[in-house]
Design an enzyme around this catalytic site. Structure first.
Site, PDB file in Angstrom:
ATOM      1  CE  LYS A  48      53.891  12.045  68.620  1.00 53.09           C
ATOM      2  NZ  LYS A  48      55.318  11.856  68.879  1.00 53.09           N
ATOM      3  CD  GLN A  92      57.424  10.963  71.708  1.00 52.31           C
ATOM      4  OE1 GLN A  92      56.601  10.595  70.868  1.00 52.31           O
ATOM      5  NE2 GLN A  92      57.740  12.240  71.855  1.00 52.31           N
ATOM      6  CG  ASP A 115      59.088  11.215  63.888  1.00 48.93           C
ATOM      7  OD1 ASP A 115      58.133  11.978  63.668  1.00 48.93           O
ATOM      8  OD2 ASP A 115      59.392  10.816  65.030  1.00 48.93           O
TER       9      ASP A 115
END
Ligand code: NAD
Length: 281
Positions: A48, A92, A115
């Protein structure tokens, strides 16, 4: 059978983002929090970080020791919420067991929740109104369907898997596009029979090669979300591709299908949040 090419579609998205960020004086910025030493999480976070740089997005990786407390992590999120130079925050997952993942996600400002996991964004997706950001993997699936002009309207979409990060938001998104949606899971009776009535079959179980041709209707669109590694490190999807492909009208490969889209959607969401925060969207 047409192969749905996630890599090429993702590249189009990256190129578009790059063109946009080139013209920005102040670049969009994402902060990624990683806790502990999970090797898979480290690989994902590095990818990422690298991709963000490539497309003109600033990326800040914040690493914490495995033993960080709930309070410390929440306080870092608060700090990032209040930091105007950060547009997007990602934690994460999975987090170590002693941390309450739901409470941590809930601390992220919905307008920085890249997200799309915050209950405000999840709720908006569920009621079919525009969220600040939608979860990247299901958004990637919808983008692939769109790219290949596969219209879900009126189709029977069967999703195998009921996770909050992939399957449930995808079900809402497909419903918003007027599909008839069935969600199946590990306790579903007659899974094969239900799956084989799908016009669009999405599989997100993490069980390598579990879907064989007897799960698939002739001419179905098959979308494989699964990613598992065998003991030799080889990546497998949830669909037994060689067994299934010739029966399908469209199918995603693993790797190079849905997985390739997820980071592209993350970057797209980061740019989107940046624009929303500046009143440009
Ligand atoms: P999960 O791992 O949280 O849960 C798996 C789901 O599959 C559960 O809902 C369970 O009920 C169902 N399931 C398990 N075995 C089953 C069986 N035999 N029959 C029917 N249903 C069964 O789900 P997830 O987080 O959505 O992940 C699913 C897969 O997708 C994993 O392989 C994961 O690595 C992969 N994934 C890929 C991406 C990507 O970028 N492509 C992103 C997220 C997850």
């Amino acid at each position: 059978m047409i192969l749905i090419d996630g890599k090429t579609t993702a590249k189009k998205v990256f190129d578009k983002i790059k063109t946009e960020t080139e013209n920005l004086e102040k670049k969009p910025a994402i902060a990624v929090i990683i806790v502990g030493n999970d090797p898979a999480s480290k690989i994902y976070v590095n990818r990422k970080h690298k991709k963000a740089k490539e497309v003109g997005i600033n990326s800040l990786v914040i690493e914490f020791d495995e033993n960080i407390s709930q309070e410390e992590l929440e306080s870092k999120i608060n700090e990032l919420n209040n930091d105007d130079s950060i547009n997007a925050i990602l934690v994460q997952l999975p987090l170590p067991k002693h941390l309450n993942t739901y409470r941590i996600i809930e601390k992220i400002l919905p307008i920085k929740d890249v997200d799309g996991f915050h209950p405000e964004n999840a709720g908006k997706i569920n009621i079919g109104i525009e969220a600040y950001a939608a979860p990247c993997t299901p958004l990637g699936v919808m983008t692939l369907l769109d790219e290949y002009k596969i219209n879900p309207e009126g189709k029977h979409a069967v999703i195998i898997g009921r996770s909050n990060i992939v399957s449930k938001p995808l079900a809402s998104m497909l419903l918003s596009k007027n599909a008839t949606v069935t969600i199946c899971h590990s306790k579903t009776h007659n899974l094969k029979e239900i799956a084989s009535t799908a016009d669009i079959l999405v599989v997100a179980t993490g069980k390598a090669n579990m879907v064989t041709s007897d799960y698939v209707k002739q001419g179905a669109v098959v979308i494989d979300v699964g990613i598992s590694r065998d003991k030799d490190g080889k990546i497998h999807g949830d669909v037994d591709f060689d067994n299934v492909a010739e029966k399908t009208s469209y199918i995603t490969p693993v790797p190079g299908g849905v997985g390739a889209m997820t980071i592209a959607m993350l970057m797209q969401n980061t740019l989107r949040l940046y624009k929303i925060q500046r009143g440009q969207k």
